[in-house]
Design a protein around this motif. Structure first.
Motif, mmCIF file in Angstrom:
data_model
loop_
_atom_site.group_PDB
_atom_site.id
_atom_site.type_symbol
_atom_site.label_atom_id
_atom_site.label_comp_id
_atom_site.label_asym_id
_atom_site.label_seq_id
_atom_site.Cartn_x
_atom_site.Cartn_y
_atom_site.Cartn_z
ATOM 1 N N LEU A 195 0.809 -1.214 0.000
ATOM 2 C CA LEU A 195 0.000 0.000 0.000
ATOM 3 C C LEU A 195 0.850 1.277 0.000
ATOM 4 O O LEU A 195 0.764 2.081 -0.926
ATOM 5 C CB LEU A 195 -0.954 -0.013 1.195
ATOM 6 C CG LEU A 195 -1.959 -1.172 1.197
ATOM 7 C CD1 LEU A 195 -2.845 -1.129 2.437
ATOM 8 C CD2 LEU A 195 -2.827 -1.136 -0.066
ATOM 9 N N ALA A 199 1.283 1.330 -3.856
ATOM 10 C CA ALA A 199 0.030 1.946 -4.291
ATOM 11 C C ALA A 199 0.071 3.466 -4.140
ATOM 12 O O ALA A 199 -0.736 4.165 -4.749
ATOM 13 C CB ALA A 199 -1.149 1.379 -3.490
ATOM 14 N N PHE A 200 1.024 3.971 -3.352
ATOM 15 C CA PHE A 200 1.168 5.418 -3.160
ATOM 16 C C PHE A 200 2.434 5.951 -3.830
ATOM 17 O O PHE A 200 2.380 6.711 -4.800
ATOM 18 C CB PHE A 200 1.172 5.745 -1.665
ATOM 19 C CG PHE A 200 1.482 7.183 -1.350
ATOM 20 C CD1 PHE A 200 0.709 8.205 -1.875
ATOM 21 C CD2 PHE A 200 2.549 7.509 -0.516
ATOM 22 C CE1 PHE A 200 0.998 9.549 -1.594
ATOM 23 C CE2 PHE A 200 2.847 8.838 -0.221
ATOM 24 C CZ PHE A 200 2.068 9.855 -0.766
ATOM 25 N N PRO A 219 -3.223 4.514 -12.523
ATOM 26 C CA PRO A 219 -3.976 4.866 -11.325
ATOM 27 C C PRO A 219 -3.485 6.150 -10.671
ATOM 28 O O PRO A 219 -2.320 6.537 -10.805
ATOM 29 C CB PRO A 219 -3.731 3.672 -10.396
ATOM 30 C CG PRO A 219 -2.363 3.205 -10.766
ATOM 31 C CD PRO A 219 -2.257 3.422 -12.265
ATOM 32 N N ARG A 220 -4.373 6.797 -9.948
ATOM 33 C CA ARG A 220 -3.961 7.872 -9.059
ATOM 34 C C ARG A 220 -3.198 7.281 -7.877
ATOM 35 O O ARG A 220 -3.494 6.156 -7.450
ATOM 36 C CB ARG A 220 -5.179 8.618 -8.522
ATOM 37 C CG ARG A 220 -5.888 9.487 -9.545
ATOM 38 C CD ARG A 220 -7.191 10.031 -8.989
ATOM 39 N NE ARG A 220 -7.715 11.089 -9.829
ATOM 40 C CZ ARG A 220 -7.568 12.384 -9.597
ATOM 41 N NH1 ARG A 220 -6.918 12.771 -8.513
ATOM 42 N NH2 ARG A 220 -8.075 13.291 -10.417
ATOM 43 N N LEU A 222 -2.584 6.254 -4.305
ATOM 44 C CA LEU A 222 -3.536 5.972 -3.232
ATOM 45 C C LEU A 222 -2.957 6.500 -1.923
ATOM 46 O O LEU A 222 -2.026 5.921 -1.367
ATOM 47 C CB LEU A 222 -3.786 4.463 -3.140
ATOM 48 C CG LEU A 222 -4.775 3.982 -2.085
ATOM 49 C CD1 LEU A 222 -6.170 4.553 -2.357
ATOM 50 C CD2 LEU A 222 -4.824 2.460 -2.074
ATOM 51 N N GLY A 430 -4.590 -1.160 -8.018
ATOM 52 C CA GLY A 430 -4.302 -0.243 -9.106
ATOM 53 C C GLY A 430 -3.937 -0.900 -10.414
ATOM 54 O O GLY A 430 -3.745 -0.203 -11.416
#
Length: 587
Positions: A195, A199-200, A219-220, A222, A430
């Motif tokens: 995460l 994801a970030f 994806p943006r 997260l 994502g």
């Protein structure tokens, strides 16, 4: 303390070619002459292997409860892996074996999320070789006697090989490596790695352009929830404590997963020089902040503050160097000074050190490995071979490649396409939209190939390395249209594999314009087998592929191949560590 100027290692070794930026290369000099200009200076690695007999290592930094996240401690099951090495278990009363005391202070500790090698077979199996991942591949030349490595214990049988501290000795081509594994519970690993890191930070760091607006699948970032960011902090603390316990003279921290480690090492009193290398691109802050809320900005600011605790921050290209410095000033983490950054009263060097491929690791199988039967069968058809080879990541431009292939097949161009995407980060949020985009684009290209009576391959698998090299060696066009990439080693590996072929039969490389390979090699070798193109410009990518099939604007030159060989992983590691060594007076 003296200011350390912000410089571009790429520009300094490219000479005139690197200084012309995006302009046309000087055709009055041969490609071999330009390759000689790109040859890096010869630096010797630091020879500091001082023995400190009788000096005890700092005590083990046991994982603990931090930020509400419980870290899982090491539970060893058997002896260290290398039976020929003296045991590294502490003796009764805490005394260390004589050999370990003699090596108590190491020249260098490498800190990376990836371990040098994973144990995927039970105790008693042959010692594992270094991992095949990109980071391990490029850092491998720096390891050996006098070095230590801290990495995550993710191998299935890792616990069976380590002692109470999570340590073992691993064989390397340059000597034994002291290796320490850190272990995490499933919850912490998900928060830290899946995460917060992937994801970030991963999508955020690639935002050199607003890709979530420009594609249907990127994806943006997260923004991490508070407990997720606490897991990221806690994991970075474990890495930092393990690295500090090595009592090395230098620490070399790698990549976005461990951005807080340099600052955490400082907090723990680490006395040596600290280097940090970012293998990804660095984002354009004016673009990236659009996709962050206040908490996301706060997390990224903390991450950047951690990175800037290093003495030397290495990035892939001059563009990454510029973007990092601008973001640091915009976020209030640094001030600009003459040619550099001032951070909390100290100077930090930010330099471009573009990575290179493991030249020997490509050339040896390229010289020996035959084509696998499936590839030999395709080549027997006598048609041009277009190859796409990458990880299945939304940064790699895979749907764009497939759409360009479909356009040319519908226009009647006759060629064979082989695409291979190695699965990656399948548990990370994502990637669902990317899978759909690849499936749709592959279906259209496959339909066009079938209508033309041509074979079409699009695989989702991890090929054996010998087959990867054979595929790159056989290609007539290599399409690697990353949207953004720190470097992208695949085109450079292709240059090495292709160098064994006669020049008239070599490939043309298509690479994304926002990649390290385009920034570093494009100014000197555009038209000599390297074409940089915007993968989001569908007509431009299709036109570049059509030209490449005709061998235009030129095939991989001897000078291009020589430049890649001379800027390989070994030269990169030597450059970076020599710069770290020369930064300040000895500590």
């Amino acid at each position: 303390m003296r200011n350390v100027i912000v410089m571009s290692m790429a520009a300094s070794v490219l000479g005139g070619a690197g200084q012309r930026g995006r302009g046309a290369p000087n055709r009055t000099r041969s490609s071999r002459a330009r390759a000689r200009e790109m040859r890096p200076p010869t630096f010797g690695l630091a020879a500091a292997r001082t023995a400190h007999a009788g000096r005890a290592l700092p005590g083990d930094a046991r994982p603990r409860r931090d930020g509400g996240v419980l870290l899982q401690s090491v539970q060893p099951k058997s002896r260290p892996r290398d039976p020929s090495a003296p045991s590294i278990r502490p003796r009764p009363g805490g005394a260390l074996p004589v050999y370990w005391r003699a090596m108590a202070r190491f020249r260098l500790v490498i800190v990376a999320n990836r371990a040098y090698a994973d144990h995927d077979a039970p105790a008693g199996a042959p010692a594992p070789e270094g991992g095949a991942g990109g980071l391990v591949t490029v850092v491998r030349p720096a390891v050996g006697e006098g070095t230590a490595w801290v990495g995550a214990g993710r191998g299935r049988f890792d616990r069976e090989y380590v002692d109470e501290r999570g340590e073992e000795w691993l064989p390397t081509p340059q000597g034994r490596l002291r290796h320490r594994r850190v272990f995490f519970s499933a919850d912490v690993w998900r928060g830290f790695y899946e995460l917060a890191a992937n994801a970030f930070l991963w999508p955020l760091l690639h935002l050199v352009r607003p890709f979530p607006h420009l594609t249907a699948y990127f994806p943006r970032p997260l923004a991490p929830a508070p407990d997720v960011w606490s897991a990221y902090r806690a994991a970075n603390e474990v890495y930092a404590e393990a690295a500090a316990a090595m009592d090395a003279k230098r620490a070399w921290v790698h990549d976005y997963q461990l951005g807080l480690v340099p600052a955490l090492l400082r907090e723990r009193g680490f006395r040596g020089r600290i280097g940090f290398f970012l293998h990804t691109p660095f984002p354009e802050w004016s673009v990236a902040h659009e996709f962050l809320d206040g908490h996301g900005v706060s997390c990224f600011r903390e991450w950047l503050r951690g990175v800037l605790a290093a003495d030397l921050v290495g990035v892939q290209s001059p563009a990454d160097m510029r973007r990092l410095c601008e973001a640091a000033v915009a976020l209030g983490e640094a001030s600009a000074c003459e040619g550099g950054l001032r951070v909390g009263g100290r100077s930090v060097a930010v330099e471009a050190h573009p990575v290179g491929p493991d030249a020997a690791g490509v050339l040896e199988p390229a010289q020996k490995a035959p084509d696998p039967p499936w590839l030999a069968e395709l080549r027997a058809l006598g048609l041009p071979l277009v190859v796409g080879l990458e990880r299945a990541d939304y940064t790699k431009g895979i749907p764009e490649r497939l759409r360009a292939v479909a356009v040319l097949l519908r226009e009647g161009r006759r060629f064979i396409h082989v695409g291979v995407e190695a699965p990656t980060r399948e548990s990370v949020p994502g990637y669902e939209a990317l899978a759909e985009a690849i499936e749709g684009a592959a279906a259209e290209a496959r339909k066009a190939a079938r209508a033309a009576g041509l074979p079409f391959e699009e695989r989702r698998e991890a090929l054996p390395w010998a087959e990867v090299v054979a595929l790159l060696r056989a290609a007539d066009v290599v399409v690697a249209p990353s949207l953004a990439d720190g470097m992208n080693l695949v085109p450079l590996q292709a240059v090495l594999a292709q160098s064994l072929r006669p020049q008239a039969r070599r490939a043309v490389l298509l690479v994304g314009a926002d990649t390290g390979v385009a920034a570093v090699y494009g100014p000197a070798f555009a038209g000599e087998g390297l074409v940089a193109v915007d993968p989001l410009d569908e007509s431009a990518l299709a036109a570049a592929l059509a030209a490449a099939l005709a061998g235009r604007p030129g095939r991989i030159s001897d000078g291009f191949a020589e430049a890649v060989r001379r800027r390989d992983a070994r030269a990169w590691a030597a450059h970076y560590l020599a710069r770290l060594e020369a930064m300040h007076a000895d500590v």
